[in-house]
Every structure is written in structure tokens, then in C-alpha cells.
Scaffold this active site. Sequence first.
Site, PDB file in Angstrom:
ATOM      1  N   GLU A   1       0.842  -1.139  -0.037  1.00  0.00           N
ATOM      2  CA  GLU A   1      -0.166  -0.179   0.159  1.00  0.00           C
ATOM      3  C   GLU A   1       0.794   1.181  -0.167  1.00  0.00           C
ATOM      4  O   GLU A   1       1.873   1.173   0.710  1.00  0.00           O
ATOM      5  CB  GLU A   1      -0.997  -0.113   1.165  1.00  0.00           C
ATOM      6  CG  GLU A   1      -2.124  -0.991   1.071  1.00  0.00           C
ATOM      7  CD  GLU A   1      -2.911  -1.263   2.322  1.00  0.00           C
ATOM      8  OE1 GLU A   1      -4.060  -1.692   2.171  1.00  0.00           O
ATOM      9  OE2 GLU A   1      -2.256  -1.014   3.504  1.00  0.00           O
TER      10      GLU A   1
ATOM     11  N   CYS B   1       3.083   8.772   1.177  1.00  0.00           N
ATOM     12  CA  CYS B   1       3.889   7.892   2.249  1.00  0.00           C
ATOM     13  C   CYS B   1       4.060   6.443   1.449  1.00  0.00           C
ATOM     14  O   CYS B   1       3.132   6.058   0.809  1.00  0.00           O
ATOM     15  CB  CYS B   1       2.515   7.729   3.403  1.00  0.00           C
ATOM     16  SG  CYS B   1       3.165   6.463   4.447  1.00  0.00           S
TER      17      CYS B   1
ATOM     18  N   CYS C   1       6.639  -6.602   7.015  1.00  0.00           N
ATOM     19  CA  CYS C   1       7.539  -6.184   7.709  1.00  0.00           C
ATOM     20  C   CYS C   1       8.132  -7.189   8.797  1.00  0.00           C
ATOM     21  O   CYS C   1       7.346  -7.953   9.172  1.00  0.00           O
ATOM     22  CB  CYS C   1       7.107  -4.909   8.434  1.00  0.00           C
ATOM     23  SG  CYS C   1       8.314  -4.088   9.556  1.00  0.00           S
TER      24      CYS C   1
ATOM     25  N   CYS D   1       6.459  -5.078  15.566  1.00  0.00           N
ATOM     26  CA  CYS D   1       6.043  -4.042  16.444  1.00  0.00           C
ATOM     27  C   CYS D   1       4.738  -4.497  16.893  1.00  0.00           C
ATOM     28  O   CYS D   1       3.879  -4.807  15.972  1.00  0.00           O
ATOM     29  CB  CYS D   1       6.246  -2.739  16.194  1.00  0.00           C
ATOM     30  SG  CYS D   1       7.960  -2.038  15.788  1.00  0.00           S
TER      31      CYS D   1
ATOM     32  N   CYS E   1       1.653  -2.358  15.552  1.00  0.00           N
ATOM     33  CA  CYS E   1       1.485  -1.869  14.047  1.00  0.00           C
ATOM     34  C   CYS E   1       0.944  -3.010  13.297  1.00  0.00           C
ATOM     35  O   CYS E   1       1.279  -4.122  13.487  1.00  0.00           O
ATOM     36  CB  CYS E   1       2.865  -1.634  13.595  1.00  0.00           C
ATOM     37  SG  CYS E   1       3.148  -1.225  11.866  1.00  0.00           S
TER      38      CYS E   1
ATOM     39  N   CYS F   1      -1.112   6.012  10.032  1.00  0.00           N
ATOM     40  CA  CYS F   1      -0.030   5.104  10.411  1.00  0.00           C
ATOM     41  C   CYS F   1      -0.218   4.032  11.163  1.00  0.00           C
ATOM     42  O   CYS F   1      -0.986   4.120  12.055  1.00  0.00           O
ATOM     43  CB  CYS F   1       0.828   6.135  11.285  1.00  0.00           C
ATOM     44  SG  CYS F   1       1.917   7.082  10.600  1.00  0.00           S
TER      45      CYS F   1
HETATM   46  N1  SAH Z   1       9.176   1.034  10.018  1.00  0.00           N
HETATM   47  C1  SAH Z   1       9.439   2.147  10.051  1.00  0.00           C
HETATM   48  C2  SAH Z   1       8.456   2.895   9.084  1.00  0.00           C
HETATM   49  C3  SAH Z   1       7.024   2.652   9.173  1.00  0.00           C
HETATM   50  S1  SAH Z   1       5.801   3.154  10.319  1.00  0.00           S
HETATM   51  C4  SAH Z   1       9.296   2.849  11.341  1.00  0.00           C
HETATM   52  O1  SAH Z   1       9.355   2.061  12.461  1.00  0.00           O
HETATM   53  O2  SAH Z   1       9.559   4.069  11.587  1.00  0.00           O
HETATM   54  C5  SAH Z   1       5.705   4.606  10.424  1.00  0.00           C
HETATM   55  C6  SAH Z   1       5.234   5.250  11.722  1.00  0.00           C
HETATM   56  O3  SAH Z   1       3.936   4.781  12.254  1.00  0.00           O
HETATM   57  C7  SAH Z   1       6.330   4.576  12.723  1.00  0.00           C
HETATM   58  O4  SAH Z   1       6.457   5.690  13.518  1.00  0.00           O
HETATM   59  C8  SAH Z   1       5.370   3.515  13.493  1.00  0.00           C
HETATM   60  O5  SAH Z   1       5.884   3.035  14.887  1.00  0.00           O
HETATM   61  C9  SAH Z   1       4.012   4.221  13.454  1.00  0.00           C
HETATM   62  N2  SAH Z   1       2.909   3.264  13.886  1.00  0.00           N
HETATM   63  C10 SAH Z   1       2.780   2.055  13.856  1.00  0.00           C
HETATM   64  N3  SAH Z   1       1.577   1.598  14.120  1.00  0.00           N
HETATM   65  C11 SAH Z   1       0.865   2.452  14.426  1.00  0.00           C
HETATM   66  C12 SAH Z   1      -0.392   2.849  14.824  1.00  0.00           C
HETATM   67  N4  SAH Z   1      -1.182   1.723  15.311  1.00  0.00           N
HETATM   68  N5  SAH Z   1      -0.896   4.140  15.164  1.00  0.00           N
HETATM   69  C13 SAH Z   1       0.112   5.337  15.002  1.00  0.00           C
HETATM   70  N6  SAH Z   1       1.103   4.963  14.400  1.00  0.00           N
HETATM   71  C14 SAH Z   1       1.727   3.945  14.315  1.00  0.00           C
END
Ligand code: SAH
Length: 350
Positions: free
Chosen positions: A91, A109, A116, A120, A123, A341
Site C-alpha cells: 500500500e 507515504c 515487515c 512491533c 502496528c 500510520c
Molecule cells: N518501519 C518504519 C516505518 C513505518 S511506520 C518505522 O518504524 O519507523 C511509520 C510510523 O507509524 C512509525 O513511527 C510507526 O511506529 C507508526 N505506527 C505504527 N503503528 C501505529 C499505530 N497503530 N498508530 C499510530 N502510529 C503507528
Amino acid sequence: MQDLLEFNQAELAQWIHSELGEKPFRARQIFQWVWQKLARDFAVMSNVSLSTRARLAQKAALAWPDIVTIQKSKDGTTKFLLAFHDGARVETVLIPSEDHEGRIRWTQCLSSQIGCPMACTFCATGQSGFTRNMTCGEIASQVLIGREYLQDTRPDHPILRNLVFMGMGEPLMNCGELVKALTILNDPHGLAFSPRRVTVSTCGIKEGIAKLGESGQCYLAISLHAPNQRIREQIMPRAAKLPLEELLAALRRYPLKTREHITFEYLLLRDVNDSPEQAHELAKVVRSVRGKLNLIVYNATDGPYQAPSPERVLAFEKALWSHHLTAIVRQSKGQDIDAACGQLKARFEK
Ligand code: SAH
């Protein structure tokens, strides 16, 4: 068939010289057709001779991804589900904002991996697993899709202004292809973005941070999300294999230009990392690096977390102010289409 989207300009020059016996300046023309005029085939390349176009068509391709679906949010945010030749799906999201004169400007974006590997816990992408790395052509071609959709073909007046690697994937787990894609994004004959307008966001991969610093081709954002190692281990266990102190040391070595900062992203999760005491702890961390802070309120996914209340967010901000630290609370757009995000979760099966 050679996919020309996989070449930066230097590689293209090399290839057309060895394969077609063409002079290097042809590479610039072809490169501009591909990345600035959004040519999907060779026939339209009117300043390239007919015989060269014919030979290009025999030996090369321009493998644009297919658009599987486009979803548009009430706020204008537009999410694309793309499919590559092997069926892998990813996406990418276009996000509108108004500039100071009230004109709409767009941020795209971008994704860097199919899924990934970092897993985390908050996410959606991380929770749905890892398929494979994206190639440099796949990474950069997301911008072709964005530009074509916005009909943004005047490099002197682009309306797609900013790129952020905050889509699917951990960019620095795919550092070689990412850096090559950045050379295409930043090439004045390519997508012509200035490095100041391209942000790579990472959960913190030490070697990748060093390589990115050397490349000097983008701005750096760190997904910190915790004020100390213990909470980081709890919510982002794989990323936290790099101890916080070592991450901070790597950031202190990162070459910054005058007035440039590293952005820390801090995702607020109710009762996990949102207390005023934790804000005080966080302030010290951000202060130990030339950092600025973006707060993100958690966007709901299937995980076990909840967003903090607005009062709680304000109390967190106030605690930061006492350290003379201001934080931007990032407004999430596109929540109604799961485009905010952490919500990107393409379906991976063919
Ligand atoms: N892997 C990279 C980029 C992808 S995520 C990173 O970790 O930075 C982009 C951002 O969205 C990151 O800061 C991530 O932690 C955040 N993110 C992930 N899950 C989220 C959620 N459920 N709500 C808000 N932000 C989130």
C-alpha cells in the site's frame, strides 16, 4: 527483458551503452521520459530515434505496478493497493495538506518492504508478517503512480511535494535498494525531490543509520515510542535488540546539516507510555540528541492497545513544555479507510 525502472541514471547509461551502443546522453533523455514524463512505453519517446525505440522495446520493459484498488477518505487522503509482477501487494498513501497560500500540496507515504520483519506489537503491518524486500524500481515506482494520479508532470511546479517512508516495511532492513531508490527520487533528471523533502522513518537499525548518513540523501525520523529500554523491549521487542543507549550513540554520530534535527516519533499508548513521569524521562532522551519530537496518538488496529484520552495527551505535552520542549501532535488522516500510520495491512496472497 531488463526492467529499466531498476536503474539509476548511471546504470542506465552503462546499460544502453553496452546493450545498444548508444551514447550516455541518451540515458538522460530516456530517464526523463521514464521518471518525469511518466512514459509507460518506449513508443512515446519522441526525441529518441525510431530504431532505438524499437530495440528498447525488444530488450527492455517499464514494469509499472498494477493498481488493484484506490480508496478515498473524506479528508482527501487516498490509498492505493498496488500489485507487482509476482503478485506481491503493497500500500501507498497520498495525503493532502494546504500550504500557506491555501493551495493543496501532497505528501506521499511510501512502502519499502512487502510486509515487515520487525513485528512491533502496535502496528498492523508488523503483525501481519514479512514477505520480501521491495526492489529499488518497486520503491520508486510508487511515486510514478502518485504523480500520474495527481497528473503532476511539471517538475518546475510539483504538487507532490514531500515523500515519507512511513508505509509498510522497515526501510533500513532494505538499505541497499532504499538508497538506490533515493538516488532516483533525488536525481534532477529523475523525480527531482530535494533531500530535505524526503524523510526515512526507521525503528532504529544501526548499520542502516550510518549508511543513510553517508548517503546524505534524506531526512531521518526515528520511531522511538518509549522513554527507556524496558518499555521499548515490551512494545517493539525486535527493534529493541539494539539497546536504546546504542541507538542514541548512533544518532549522535549522524551527520546533520545546520539547523537540521532528527525527528523522534512517539506513539502514545494508554497506560503504557503516556504518563507525565514518562514525558519527563522522554524529554531527557530527546535532549541528548539534536532531536525534535512528534507525538502520534495511537490509531486503532487489532492489537491490545488503546489511545489515551485528549486530557492525558495534554498532560503529557505540558510535562514536555516544562523542559522547554515542544512537540507536534501529528494529526492522523485517512482513518476511515485504514490509511493512517500503523494501519496499512495489504493482503499478501496472490
Ligand atoms: N518501519 C518504519 C516505518 C513505518 S511506520 C518505522 O518504524 O519507523 C511509520 C510510523 O507509524 C512509525 O513511527 C510507526 O511506529 C507508526 N505506527 C505504527 N503503528 C501505529 C499505530 N497503530 N498508530 C499510530 N502510529 C503507528
